[in-house]
Write a protein that holds these residues in place. Structure first.
Motif, PDB file in Angstrom:
ATOM      1  N   ILE A   1     -14.101   3.316  -7.931  1.00 28.79           N
ATOM      2  CA  ILE A   1     -13.764   2.056  -7.265  1.00 28.79           C
ATOM      3  C   ILE A   1     -12.405   1.596  -7.773  1.00 28.79           C
ATOM      4  O   ILE A   1     -12.173   1.561  -8.986  1.00 28.79           O
ATOM      5  CB  ILE A   1     -14.823   0.969  -7.527  1.00 28.79           C
ATOM      6  N   VAL A   2     -11.509   1.240  -6.867  1.00 30.80           N
ATOM      7  CA  VAL A   2     -10.205   0.702  -7.232  1.00 30.80           C
ATOM      8  C   VAL A   2     -10.232  -0.811  -7.052  1.00 30.80           C
ATOM      9  O   VAL A   2     -10.627  -1.320  -5.997  1.00 30.80           O
ATOM     10  CB  VAL A   2      -9.087   1.314  -6.366  1.00 30.80           C
ATOM     11  N   VAL A   3      -9.839  -1.522  -8.106  1.00 29.32           N
ATOM     12  CA  VAL A   3      -9.732  -2.985  -8.072  1.00 29.32           C
ATOM     13  C   VAL A   3      -8.341  -3.347  -8.566  1.00 29.32           C
ATOM     14  O   VAL A   3      -8.023  -3.162  -9.745  1.00 29.32           O
ATOM     15  CB  VAL A   3     -10.806  -3.661  -8.943  1.00 29.32           C
ATOM     16  N   GLY A   4      -7.505  -3.843  -7.668  1.00 28.60           N
ATOM     17  CA  GLY A   4      -6.132  -4.173  -8.051  1.00 28.60           C
ATOM     18  C   GLY A   4      -5.383  -2.926  -8.490  1.00 28.60           C
ATOM     19  O   GLY A   4      -5.318  -1.937  -7.773  1.00 28.60           O
ATOM     20  N   GLN A   5      -4.849  -2.967  -9.691  1.00 31.31           N
ATOM     21  CA  GLN A   5      -4.093  -1.851 -10.243  1.00 31.31           C
ATOM     22  C   GLN A   5      -4.901  -1.019 -11.224  1.00 31.31           C
ATOM     23  O   GLN A   5      -4.341  -0.252 -12.006  1.00 31.31           O
ATOM     24  CB  GLN A   5      -2.817  -2.368 -10.909  1.00 31.31           C
ATOM     25  N   GLU A   6      -6.228  -1.166 -11.183  1.00 37.86           N
ATOM     26  CA  GLU A   6      -7.096  -0.384 -12.065  1.00 37.86           C
ATOM     27  C   GLU A   6      -8.098   0.405 -11.240  1.00 37.86           C
ATOM     28  O   GLU A   6      -8.551  -0.042 -10.190  1.00 37.86           O
ATOM     29  CB  GLU A   6      -7.848  -1.295 -13.042  1.00 37.86           C
ATOM     30  N   VAL A   7      -8.427   1.587 -11.750  1.00 41.24           N
ATOM     31  CA  VAL A   7      -9.455   2.404 -11.128  1.00 41.24           C
ATOM     32  C   VAL A   7     -10.607   2.555 -12.124  1.00 41.24           C
ATOM     33  O   VAL A   7     -10.399   2.840 -13.299  1.00 41.24           O
ATOM     34  CB  VAL A   7      -8.906   3.792 -10.694  1.00 41.24           C
ATOM     35  N   TYR A   8     -11.830   2.306 -11.646  1.00 41.45           N
ATOM     36  CA  TYR A   8     -13.053   2.433 -12.439  1.00 41.45           C
ATOM     37  C   TYR A   8     -13.831   3.634 -11.917  1.00 41.45           C
ATOM     38  O   TYR A   8     -13.836   3.908 -10.712  1.00 41.45           O
ATOM     39  CB  TYR A   8     -13.926   1.191 -12.303  1.00 41.45           C
ATOM     40  N   TRP A   9     -14.532   4.304 -12.802  1.00 45.57           N
ATOM     41  CA  TRP A   9     -15.374   5.410 -12.361  1.00 45.57           C
ATOM     42  C   TRP A   9     -16.540   5.617 -13.322  1.00 45.57           C
ATOM     43  O   TRP A   9     -16.506   5.182 -14.469  1.00 45.57           O
ATOM     44  CB  TRP A   9     -14.570   6.702 -12.226  1.00 45.57           C
ATOM     45  N   VAL A  10     -17.586   6.264 -12.819  1.00 44.55           N
ATOM     46  CA  VAL A  10     -18.743   6.658 -13.625  1.00 44.55           C
ATOM     47  C   VAL A  10     -18.587   8.120 -13.983  1.00 44.55           C
ATOM     48  O   VAL A  10     -18.457   8.976 -13.106  1.00 44.55           O
ATOM     49  CB  VAL A  10     -20.068   6.440 -12.868  1.00 44.55           C
ATOM     50  N   SER A  11     -18.583   8.416 -15.282  1.00 45.23           N
ATOM     51  CA  SER A  11     -18.528   9.797 -15.768  1.00 45.23           C
ATOM     52  C   SER A  11     -19.857  10.103 -16.450  1.00 45.23           C
ATOM     53  O   SER A  11     -20.233   9.431 -17.416  1.00 45.23           O
ATOM     54  CB  SER A  11     -17.371   9.970 -16.766  1.00 45.23           C
ATOM     55  N   ALA A  12     -20.570  11.095 -15.924  1.00 49.36           N
ATOM     56  CA  ALA A  12     -21.913  11.398 -16.414  1.00 49.36           C
ATOM     57  C   ALA A  12     -22.005  12.825 -16.938  1.00 49.36           C
ATOM     58  O   ALA A  12     -21.180  13.683 -16.615  1.00 49.36           O
ATOM     59  CB  ALA A  12     -22.948  11.175 -15.316  1.00 49.36           C
ATOM     60  N   ARG A  13     -23.045  13.051 -17.715  1.00 50.71           N
ATOM     61  CA  ARG A  13     -23.255  14.376 -18.287  1.00 50.71           C
ATOM     62  C   ARG A  13     -23.729  15.372 -17.241  1.00 50.71           C
ATOM     63  O   ARG A  13     -23.501  16.570 -17.364  1.00 50.71           O
ATOM     64  CB  ARG A  13     -24.271  14.278 -19.420  1.00 50.71           C
ATOM     65  N   ASP A  14     -24.405  14.880 -16.202  1.00 50.86           N
ATOM     66  CA  ASP A  14     -24.950  15.783 -15.185  1.00 50.86           C
ATOM     67  C   ASP A  14     -24.910  15.098 -13.827  1.00 50.86           C
ATOM     68  O   ASP A  14     -24.402  13.986 -13.679  1.00 50.86           O
ATOM     69  CB  ASP A  14     -26.375  16.213 -15.544  1.00 50.86           C
ATOM     70  N   PHE A  15     -25.473  15.756 -12.820  1.00 47.92           N
ATOM     71  CA  PHE A  15     -25.387  15.266 -11.452  1.00 47.92           C
ATOM     72  C   PHE A  15     -26.361  14.130 -11.152  1.00 47.92           C
ATOM     73  O   PHE A  15     -26.277  13.511 -10.097  1.00 47.92           O
ATOM     74  CB  PHE A  15     -25.636  16.410 -10.463  1.00 47.92           C
ATOM     75  N   ILE A  16     -27.283  13.832 -12.059  1.00 47.93           N
ATOM     76  CA  ILE A  16     -28.223  12.737 -11.811  1.00 47.93           C
ATOM     77  C   ILE A  16     -27.905  11.516 -12.651  1.00 47.93           C
ATOM     78  O   ILE A  16     -28.675  10.558 -12.674  1.00 47.93           O
ATOM     79  CB  ILE A  16     -29.677  13.188 -12.043  1.00 47.93           C
ATOM     80  N   GLY A  17     -26.780  11.516 -13.354  1.00 47.91           N
ATOM     81  CA  GLY A  17     -26.314  10.310 -14.011  1.00 47.91           C
ATOM     82  C   GLY A  17     -26.707  10.132 -15.453  1.00 47.91           C
ATOM     83  O   GLY A  17     -26.455   9.064 -16.035  1.00 47.91           O
TER      84      GLY A  17
END
Length: 388
Positions: A264-280
């Motif tokens: 998700i991009v909000v303003g000049q920052e990008v947020y993301w979820v980084s997980a160990r596997d495909f189910i979070g």
């Protein structure tokens, strides 16, 4: 040695093929039976549209026990036998797909009658446009190459359109005012090294390949100038990348990531979820400038993160497992302040919540129990404390 003393002939292997044929036939019959049952359920649901009376406070409607309500005021917006596979809202209606119901529907955010917008074999992801709802249809969970991009009218009556076909393994979807963008994970027999990023005009027209050779790309979003996605490398490693909307050079914004589930991009920052596997599992929410840089950890979830949404105030995320010993019924919806980092629980004791969406006042989410689609306020009068 006479004929009566001869050894019996060596056994043939034909019996093995016969056994294999019986097993395969049995599996095919089971899959056909299960598919027929799901389609029968979907037809029954089509004949029984919901009415506003179906909207009830969850404390009155939900069964007691493991799935008992956690907060007064939570609302059940939709019930059904088929799982919700995608979710979006424009502040007036909530749009969602059904995994086995093969339909895309909407309901008012205040509750009421469902509207069937169209059909899709396996609606995997949704993106809202001005006049249409774009659907990433996986096509078939067992066969590659049947994915498609559909444009369904928000109001029933107008004709649905197909914007792209022959997607090998549908990944994720995003839309701008002019184009719809999607990820194709690639094919199993090539170890997903043929994944790609593509786009097509929202009004119809030829598709454009933006990036090829992207191994199993995951999670996609747009801002005014770029398209962002997660690139999966080998040994569970990945990286956050971006490219100009019209195509061009791929920039690596943040290497050394896990499986990227949401961006998700909000303003000049990008947020993301980084997980160990495909189910979070083992998930961390990180942020960085949109121009790139080391990912700064915003929060770490001990048990996992399935999905997230952002506004100017907070991060809203789904914890499918929670803290209990029964993972299937201890899920939570959590709100974390973007400034202070403090977290509160908006809903708990949920059956494996995953997809979420937000508007100005509420958080919408899906669960795996009979109350498939629910709503909670973003700022309840007495939020629950957060515990790991």
């Amino acid at each position: 040695m006479n004929a009566s003393q001869r050894l019996p002939p060596a056994p043939t292997r034909l019996w093995r093929w016969a056994v294999l044929a019986v097993v395969v036939a049995g599996q095919a019959a089971f899959l056909f039976y299960r598919s027929s049952k799901e389609e029968a359920r979907a037809r029954a649901m089509l004949d029984a549209a919901k009415t506003p009376a179906d909207l009830q406070p969850i404390e009155d409607a939900a069964p007691r026990g493991d799935h008992a309500p956690s907060r007064p005021g939570e609302l059940v917006l939709w019930r059904g036998e088929n799982h919700v596979s995608a979710l979006a809202t424009d502040g007036e209606r909530v749009y969602f797909g059904q995994t086995y119901g093969k339909r895309v529907l909407s309901v008012p955010v205040t509750g009421g009658a469902e509207v069937i917008l169209g059909e899709a074999s396996f609606p995997l992801d949704l993106a809202l446009g001005k006049d249409a709802l774009f659907v990433l249809d996986k096509g078939d969970s067992m066969r590659e190459g049947l994915g498609a991009i559909l444009a369904l009218p928000k109001e029933p009556g107008a004709e649905a359109r197909t914007l792209a076909t022959k997607i090998v393994w549908a990944g994720a979807l995003a839309a701008s005012d002019t184009h719809v963008y999607w990820l194709d994970h690639g094919s199993l027999d090539r170890d997903y090294a043929d994944g790609l990023v593509a786009r097509a005009p929202v009004g119809g027209g030829p598709s454009t390949l933006l990036a090829a050779g992207e191994r199993m790309p995951t999670a996609i979003t747009l801002d005014a100038t770029h398209v962002y996605w997660g690139r999966n490398l080998r040994q569970g490693m990945g990286e956050l990348v971006r490219m100009p909307l019209a195509g061009g050079r791929v920039e690596v914004l943040s290497p050394g990531q896990g499986n990227i589930r949401r961006i998700i991009v909000v303003g000049q920052e990008v947020y993301w979820v980084s997980a160990r596997d495909f189910i979070g599992n083992g998930a961390v929410i990180r942020k960085a400038p949109v121009t790139g840089g080391p990912g700064l950890d915003v929060l770490e979830a001990k048990h996992g993160i399935c999905d997230m949404a952002l506004d100017e105030e907070a991060i809203y995320w789904s914890d499918p497992h929670g803290t209990g010993s029964a993972p299937s019924s201890r899920g939570r919806i959590v709100k974390t302040s973007r400034k202070e980092g403090a977290s509160v629980v908006l809903a708990r004791e949920l059956s494996t919540p995953c997809r979420i969406a937000i508007d100005a006042t509420s958080v919408y989410f899906e669960t795996r129990d009979e109350a498939r689609l629910r709503k909670v306020p973003k700022s309840p009068p007495a939020p629950l404390p957060f515990e790991e």
